[in-house]
Scaffold this motif. Structure first.
Motif, mmCIF file in Angstrom:
data_model
loop_
_atom_site.group_PDB
_atom_site.id
_atom_site.type_symbol
_atom_site.label_atom_id
_atom_site.label_comp_id
_atom_site.label_asym_id
_atom_site.label_seq_id
_atom_site.Cartn_x
_atom_site.Cartn_y
_atom_site.Cartn_z
ATOM 1 N N TYR A 32 4.108 3.221 -6.665
ATOM 2 C CA TYR A 32 3.683 3.196 -5.261
ATOM 3 C C TYR A 32 2.463 2.290 -5.096
ATOM 4 O O TYR A 32 2.384 1.496 -4.160
ATOM 5 N N ALA A 42 1.252 -5.220 -4.112
ATOM 6 C CA ALA A 42 2.045 -6.442 -4.031
ATOM 7 C C ALA A 42 2.294 -6.839 -2.581
ATOM 8 O O ALA A 42 2.544 -7.998 -2.282
ATOM 9 N N LEU A 43 2.240 -5.870 -1.673
ATOM 10 C CA LEU A 43 2.419 -6.198 -0.259
ATOM 11 C C LEU A 43 1.116 -6.691 0.366
ATOM 12 O O LEU A 43 1.076 -7.026 1.535
ATOM 13 N N GLY A 44 0.040 -6.712 -0.420
ATOM 14 C CA GLY A 44 -1.211 -7.267 0.074
ATOM 15 C C GLY A 44 -2.233 -6.236 0.489
ATOM 16 O O GLY A 44 -3.175 -6.559 1.204
ATOM 17 N N GLN A 50 -7.057 0.292 0.898
ATOM 18 C CA GLN A 50 -5.842 0.512 1.699
ATOM 19 C C GLN A 50 -4.761 1.198 0.875
ATOM 20 O O GLN A 50 -4.029 2.042 1.387
ATOM 21 N N VAL A 101 -5.342 -11.013 -1.062
ATOM 22 C CA VAL A 101 -4.493 -10.457 -0.013
ATOM 23 C C VAL A 101 -3.637 -11.552 0.618
ATOM 24 O O VAL A 101 -2.462 -11.347 0.929
ATOM 25 N N ARG A 134 -0.756 -12.577 -1.646
ATOM 26 C CA ARG A 134 0.346 -11.620 -1.665
ATOM 27 C C ARG A 134 1.115 -11.615 -0.356
ATOM 28 O O ARG A 134 2.266 -11.183 -0.305
ATOM 29 N N PRO A 137 10.345 1.787 -2.918
ATOM 30 C CA PRO A 137 9.942 2.058 -1.544
ATOM 31 C C PRO A 137 8.798 3.056 -1.544
ATOM 32 O O PRO A 137 8.715 3.886 -2.447
ATOM 33 N N LEU A 138 7.927 2.941 -0.553
ATOM 34 C CA LEU A 138 6.809 3.879 -0.470
ATOM 35 C C LEU A 138 7.320 5.199 0.091
ATOM 36 O O LEU A 138 8.326 5.239 0.801
ATOM 37 N N PRO A 139 6.638 6.314 -0.226
ATOM 38 C CA PRO A 139 7.124 7.623 0.223
ATOM 39 C C PRO A 139 6.865 7.835 1.709
ATOM 40 O O PRO A 139 6.146 8.740 2.100
ATOM 41 N N TYR A 150 4.895 -1.806 6.774
ATOM 42 C CA TYR A 150 3.692 -1.643 5.954
ATOM 43 C C TYR A 150 2.928 -2.972 5.795
ATOM 44 O O TYR A 150 1.754 -3.078 6.137
ATOM 45 N N GLY A 151 3.640 -3.989 5.304
ATOM 46 C CA GLY A 151 2.997 -5.289 5.095
ATOM 47 C C GLY A 151 2.561 -5.911 6.409
ATOM 48 O O GLY A 151 1.453 -6.436 6.534
ATOM 49 N N ARG A 182 1.666 -4.447 9.145
ATOM 50 C CA ARG A 182 0.460 -3.808 9.681
ATOM 51 C C ARG A 182 -0.781 -4.191 8.892
ATOM 52 O O ARG A 182 -1.870 -4.289 9.449
ATOM 53 N N LEU A 183 -0.612 -4.421 7.594
ATOM 54 C CA LEU A 183 -1.771 -4.829 6.788
ATOM 55 C C LEU A 183 -2.268 -6.205 7.198
ATOM 56 O O LEU A 183 -3.469 -6.451 7.239
ATOM 57 N N HIS A 184 -1.323 -7.086 7.505
ATOM 58 C CA HIS A 184 -1.711 -8.475 7.703
ATOM 59 C C HIS A 184 -1.905 -8.848 9.167
ATOM 60 O O HIS A 184 -2.311 -9.950 9.472
ATOM 61 N N ARG A 240 -3.904 -7.165 11.712
ATOM 62 C CA ARG A 240 -4.802 -6.124 12.199
ATOM 63 C C ARG A 240 -5.605 -6.584 13.400
ATOM 64 O O ARG A 240 -6.389 -5.823 13.952
ATOM 65 N N ARG A 248 11.171 -5.419 3.542
ATOM 66 C CA ARG A 248 9.795 -5.183 3.974
ATOM 67 C C ARG A 248 8.881 -6.358 3.663
ATOM 68 O O ARG A 248 7.743 -6.409 4.119
ATOM 69 N N LEU A 249 9.364 -7.332 2.868
ATOM 70 C CA LEU A 249 8.555 -8.527 2.613
ATOM 71 C C LEU A 249 8.654 -9.513 3.766
ATOM 72 O O LEU A 249 7.772 -10.318 3.988
#
Lengths: 310, 268
Positions: free
Chosen positions: A195, A201-203, A208, B95, B98, B110-112, B121-122, B124-126, B128, B177-178
């Motif tokens: 996880y 890897a997703l940045g 975070q 960051v 990636r 996959p994340l839980p 996920y990605g 929202r991280l990138h 903001r 998700r990438l």
């Protein structure tokens, strides 16, 4: 040729012989079995004992309304003794509540640092230290509350008494933090590393990763850790007896002295006549405490086990 | 602002090379895993990396988005340019690397969280800087899932936990998700090795489908897969690149003896 024949057709020699090892094996199996179920026997035994001792009071002098809703705990009043534990419950609850406010940030912070950031020797050293901290006897903590925290609180906040909710809450919080740290760190360790790798890897940054992925995945275990801390707070006696001021009082602020359920039993049981109403009332408090801590710990355990399974 | 401007110029002149390495060497502690790797991997193509276990193909792949650095005892010399930018430059932010270089792992990871949250996920991280509306997010989710041929299967269960999907679907989700952050390169580390033959075929088909839209670098143990699902092929041995050619050419007329021996199954 001849010999082989008898081996196949006749009985094998000594087939019914039991040697010493057989008896040792059976004996040890029995002893280990007794050891294994001793926890169950003890739990049932203690509960039975406490219930029997408190039973007379439950049947005769006990009034539900008085016991839980009166704030007067006056077992030694000559005309009309009253047994109300409301103030004592308030004392225990306020101290435990403050203790959790102190312990949760401390223990979660420590667990995140140990589990997610530290590496190698630092990590091992910290884990040993946390275990050691958990092993400090509670009377030592009580002593710190009495002799260090007490004057410190008087000086810092300009209050007449330093033995109060604040003092006991901080002491109890620091006492509960190590075990909570251990359990919380186990919960973080149970989060699969893939996880973290996926999120990184997703940045995602380190924070975070922890905040958005690791903590949510570990939330049951963390909740279990907090509940165990609460259970510890309810059950703790010596440190609370020494640091609260031991005055029956529903606290209006953190600078008020209070008295805890456990401390009441510890302080008064030695001075009551065995079998008297007062004695039985103390055991009724014991039943109440036993039930509360039992439920809290059982819940915590079920939650923690739940995450291990899934 | 600066970042956006440079991105814009990059988009105008699409670089011919997606990944370009010069004298790349890598050490795990004192063990040298890569020796002077010089590779030019073309943009928009599928390139496969083959070679026996321990030849450094996964190590190379994992250094292209610097996920290797999680280990802490990795040392690197030389350069890796992704779209003409050396990702090991001092002023490069991890960051951002990636974001540009997505990675798919051996075991689907996959994340839980829900399928929807995994896709976002990605993103929202990138992103903001502003709040995306629900409708905008829905579009992103739909678009990404359609690209990996998963939309029809999961469109009614987007709130379900991603870990409940089959492995094949999980792996497709991990690719999906990438996509919202529009990466330049997709790295895939044996993406089919934990799937059954049917799942393998489906994911291979998907990878083939993504050809042209993304530059894809795929590590595989399975030579038949390299042959089926890649346009160019790199053969590595003992941390060195032995041969890099069009897949058809490498498998039919290998130039090096080591390559020929490996392809014929004499070792590895």
């Amino acid at each position: 040729m001849q010999q082989a024949q008898t081996a196949i057709s006749g009985r094998l020699p000594d087939i019914d012989q039991r040697d010493l090892a057989w008896y040792v094996d059976k004996l040890l199996q029995f002893l280990v079995f007794i050891g294994g179920i001793s926890a169950i026997i003890l739990i049932i035994g203690i509960f039975t004992f406490v219930t029997i001792e408190g039973f007379g009071f439950l049947l005769e002098g006990f009034s539900f309304k008085e016991f839980f809703l009166s704030e007067w705990w006056e077992p030694t009043d000559e005309d009309e003794p009253t047994y109300g534990i409301l103030a004592l419950v308030a004392g225990t609850a306020s101290v435990t509540g403050l203790a959790m406010i102190v312990a949760i940030p401390f223990s979660l912070g420590a667990a995140v640092y140990i589990g997610e950031f530290s590496t190698g020797k630092t990590r091992e050293a910290l884990k040993v230290m946390v275990e050691l901290l958990a092993a400090i006897p509670s009377v030592v903590w009580g002593f710190i509350g009495l002799s260090i925290m007490n004057p410190l609180i008087i000086k810092l906040f300009d209050v007449p008494v330093g033995l109060n909710v604040l003092n006991a809450g901080i002491i109890l919080g620091l006492m509960a933090a190590p075990i909570m740290t251990s359990i919380a760190e186990d919960a973080l360790k149970a989060v699969p590393d893939r996880y973290r790798e996926a999120a990184e890897a997703l940045g995602a940054t380190r924070w975070q990763v922890i905040y958005k992925t690791v903590l949510p995945a570990a939330k049951n275990g963390l909740l279990g850790a907090v509940l165990l801390g609460v259970g510890r707070g309810f059950g703790e006696t010596m440190a609370v007896l020494m640091a609260t001021g031991h005055a029956i009082n529903i606290p209006g602020s953190v600078f008020d002295s209070v008295r805890a359920l456990t401390a009441t039993i510890a302080a008064e049981l030695g001075e009551t006549a065995v079998g008297s109403e007062h004695y039985q009332a103390l055991f009724t408090i014991g039943i109440f405490l036993f039930l509360i801590t039992f439920v809290i710990n059982l819940t915590a355990d079920l939650i923690v086990r739940g995450i291990r399974k899934s | 602002m600066n970042m956006q401007a440079s991105q814009a110029t990059q988009e105008q002149q699409v670089p011919e090379m997606a990944i370009h390495t010069r004298d790349l060497s890598l050490w795990y502690g004192t063990f040298q895993a890569l020796h002077n790797i010089n590779l030019d991997i073309k943009a928009g193509r599928i390139t496969s990396l083959i070679g026996p276990s321990g030849c450094g193909k996964s190590t190379f792949l994992r250094s292209v988005n610097r996920i290797n650095e999680r280990l802490g005892y990795v040392r690197i010399e030389g350069t890796i340019d992704v779209n003409n930018q050396n990702i090991y430059d001092e002023d490069v932010e991890l960051v951002q690397v990636r974001k540009q270089v997505g990675m798919v792992f051996q075991r689907p990871n996959p994340l839980p969280a829900s399928i929807r949250d995994n896709i976002l996920y990605g993103h929202r991280l990138h992103n903001r800087d502003r709040k995306y509306s629900r409708a905008e997010e829905d579009d992103i989710v739909e678009d990404s899932l359609k690209q990996v041929l998963l939309w029809d299967k999961v469109k009614d269960i987007l709130k379900r936990k991603a870990t409940e999907l089959s492995l094949e679907e999980q792996q497709k989700l991990c690719i999906a998700r990438l996509l919202p952050v529009k990466p330049a390169v997709l790295l895939m580390d044996e993406p089919c090795s934990s799937l059954d033959p049917k799942g393998t075929a489906a994911v291979e088909e998907l990878i083939w489908e993504l050809r042209g839209k993304y530059s894809i670098l795929i590590v595989t143990h399975n030579m038949a897969q390299a042959r089926r699902a890649s346009e160019e092929c790199i053969f590595m041995l003992m941390g060195k690149v032995i041969e890099h050619a069009d897949t058809a050419e490498l498998f039919v007329t290998p130039k090096h003896k080591e390559t020929a021996d490996y392809i014929e199954g004499r070792y590895g």
